[in-house]
Design a protein around this motif. Structure first.
Motif, PDB file in Angstrom:
ATOM      1  N   ARG A 107       1.754  -4.948  11.039  1.00 39.64           N
ATOM      2  CA  ARG A 107       1.944  -4.743   9.600  1.00 39.64           C
ATOM      3  C   ARG A 107       2.869  -5.828   9.069  1.00 39.64           C
ATOM      4  O   ARG A 107       3.830  -6.217   9.740  1.00 39.64           O
ATOM      5  CB  ARG A 107       2.578  -3.375   9.355  1.00 39.64           C
ATOM      6  N   ASP A 158      -9.282  -3.036   0.455  1.00 37.54           N
ATOM      7  CA  ASP A 158      -7.982  -2.351   0.525  1.00 37.54           C
ATOM      8  C   ASP A 158      -6.959  -3.345   1.050  1.00 37.54           C
ATOM      9  O   ASP A 158      -6.188  -3.054   1.953  1.00 37.54           O
ATOM     10  CB  ASP A 158      -8.104  -1.109   1.433  1.00 37.54           C
ATOM     11  N   TYR A 160      -4.291  -4.547  -0.125  1.00 37.75           N
ATOM     12  CA  TYR A 160      -2.896  -4.111  -0.267  1.00 37.75           C
ATOM     13  C   TYR A 160      -2.881  -2.612  -0.008  1.00 37.75           C
ATOM     14  O   TYR A 160      -3.103  -1.808  -0.913  1.00 37.75           O
ATOM     15  CB  TYR A 160      -2.374  -4.473  -1.658  1.00 37.75           C
ATOM     16  N   SER A 161      -2.666  -2.268   1.224  1.00 36.65           N
ATOM     17  CA  SER A 161      -2.783  -0.914   1.745  1.00 36.65           C
ATOM     18  C   SER A 161      -2.371   0.202   0.772  1.00 36.65           C
ATOM     19  O   SER A 161      -1.197   0.338   0.417  1.00 36.65           O
ATOM     20  CB  SER A 161      -1.927  -0.812   3.013  1.00 36.65           C
ATOM     21  N   ARG A 163      -2.304   3.345   1.328  1.00 34.39           N
ATOM     22  CA  ARG A 163      -1.457   4.288   2.051  1.00 34.39           C
ATOM     23  C   ARG A 163       0.008   3.823   2.059  1.00 34.39           C
ATOM     24  O   ARG A 163       0.931   4.573   1.758  1.00 34.39           O
ATOM     25  CB  ARG A 163      -2.007   4.344   3.481  1.00 34.39           C
ATOM     26  N   TRP A 164       0.190   2.555   2.340  1.00 34.89           N
ATOM     27  CA  TRP A 164       1.551   2.003   2.422  1.00 34.89           C
ATOM     28  C   TRP A 164       2.183   1.912   1.025  1.00 34.89           C
ATOM     29  O   TRP A 164       3.380   2.133   0.835  1.00 34.89           O
ATOM     30  CB  TRP A 164       1.504   0.632   3.114  1.00 34.89           C
ATOM     31  N   ARG A 165       1.336   1.618   0.031  1.00 29.99           N
ATOM     32  CA  ARG A 165       1.848   1.558  -1.351  1.00 29.99           C
ATOM     33  C   ARG A 165       2.345   2.926  -1.804  1.00 29.99           C
ATOM     34  O   ARG A 165       3.390   3.041  -2.443  1.00 29.99           O
ATOM     35  CB  ARG A 165       0.754   1.081  -2.307  1.00 29.99           C
ATOM     36  N   ARG A 221      -5.497 -10.127   6.318  1.00 28.31           N
ATOM     37  CA  ARG A 221      -6.574  -9.130   6.267  1.00 28.31           C
ATOM     38  C   ARG A 221      -7.721  -9.524   7.185  1.00 28.31           C
ATOM     39  O   ARG A 221      -8.340  -8.667   7.808  1.00 28.31           O
ATOM     40  CB  ARG A 221      -7.074  -8.934   4.833  1.00 28.31           C
ATOM     41  N   GLU A 226      -2.087  -4.843   8.393  1.00 35.47           N
ATOM     42  CA  GLU A 226      -1.887  -4.038   7.182  1.00 35.47           C
ATOM     43  C   GLU A 226      -0.849  -4.749   6.309  1.00 35.47           C
ATOM     44  O   GLU A 226       0.155  -5.253   6.819  1.00 35.47           O
ATOM     45  CB  GLU A 226      -1.402  -2.640   7.568  1.00 35.47           C
ATOM     46  N   LYS A 274       4.917   4.103  12.559  1.00 31.66           N
ATOM     47  CA  LYS A 274       3.682   4.864  12.376  1.00 31.66           C
ATOM     48  C   LYS A 274       3.831   6.265  12.936  1.00 31.66           C
ATOM     49  O   LYS A 274       4.476   6.471  13.931  1.00 31.66           O
ATOM     50  CB  LYS A 274       2.540   4.147  13.078  1.00 31.66           C
TER      51      LYS A 274
END
Ligand code: HPA
Length: 274
Positions: A107, A158, A160-161, A163-165, A221, A226, A274
């Motif tokens: 990541r 995706d 710019y993740s 989930r991470w955002r 990417r 990620e 994670k």
């Protein structure tokens, strides 16, 4: 020698010198590399020590990779980055990102200084990049595909993740820090844009403008890293603010917001396991 062989050679060299194997990397923008100084068990590697790594151009300053523990999380911190306008090839810009991948990084957080296009943004605001528009006239995937790293035709759906955002927004809220979300447009630079260009980019849907990040995101990417990216609005884009728009203004804002950025990055790192 192929690009993959160059990467493998560099990875071998880095592994021989290091004891930490971070899964998280940070690439920090102009004037931001001081933000995470409080690392433990620090190991430094100057770019010159890494074979095939992009070396400083006449105008650029050589950078370094710093490995260390931030609250027990091993990280790789890139101090300095290379830009297209400095004359580096896209392969050179992609090299550090691809090397991270070979070293086991999963990541990456990228930060940058950007001009604010969205009229709701103020100088000093932070913007989580949700998507990008690329106007830099080259990209790191042109030419023969390195199929060991990723597919010929990767998608950027995706990039710019999401989930991470979502996670980053929660963290910002806990810190009481305002975090916008917007579209970053990458321009080749090194000149700032014209007011007419900025007006056109605004109509395209861009919220912030800068000269970096996108080539690195494409490379990241492609090889399956990620990505999270954050812009600091260091100035209002051309035609929207004062009539100066200088690099000094950019650095001044960075200095002023450096502590807040550090808090945000530290929390992101701590909670990124994670
Ligand atoms: N334009 C492009 N790049 C930038 C800007 C800008 O206004 N501010 C900081 N980086």
């Amino acid at each position: 020698m192929t690009e993959l062989e160059r990467l493998q050679q560099a990875a071998q060299c880095v592994r021989e010198r290091l004891t930490l194997a971070p899964k998280l990397a940070l690439v920090l923008g102009s004037g931001m590399s001081e933000v995470l100084k409080d690392l433990e068990k620090v190991q430094r590697l100057a770019w010159e020590q890494i074979p095939h790594f992009p070396q400083a151009t006449v105008t650029g300053h050589a950078g370094e990779w710093v490995f260390g523990l931030l609250e027990q999380t091993p990280i790789l911190l890139s101090r300095g980055r290379v830009h297209h306008y400095e004359g580096y090839s896209m392969a050179q810009i992609a090299f550090p990102i691809r090397l991270m991948k070979l070293l086991g990084v999963e990541r990456v957080i990228l930060t940058n200084a950007a001009g604010g296009i969205n009229k709701a943004y103020r100088v000093g605001d932070f913007v989580l990049i949700r998507d990008h528009i690329n106007t830099i006239p080259d990209n790191p995937l042109r030419g023969e595909n390195i199929s060991e790293l990723g597919p010929r035709f990767p998608n950027l759906l995706d990039a710019y993740s999401a989930r991470w955002r979502a996670h980053a927004k929660e963290i910002a809220q806990e810190l009481g820090l305002e975090l916008h979300e917007g579209v970053y447009i990458a321009t080749p630079g090194p000149m700032y844009e014209t007011p007419a260009e900025i007006e056109a980019y605004r109509r395209w849907g861009a919220d912030v403008v800068g000269m970096s990040t996108v080539p690195e995101v494409i490379a990241a990417r492609h090889c399956g890293l990620e990505v999270l990216a954050i812009s600091l609005v260091t100035n209002l884009a051309a035609g929207l603010g004062s009539d100066k728009l200088t690099h000094e203004e950019v650095l001044e804002t960075t200095k002023r917001r450096e502590r807040e950025l550090a808090r945000l990055l530290e929390e992101l790192v701590k909670k990124s396991k994670k």
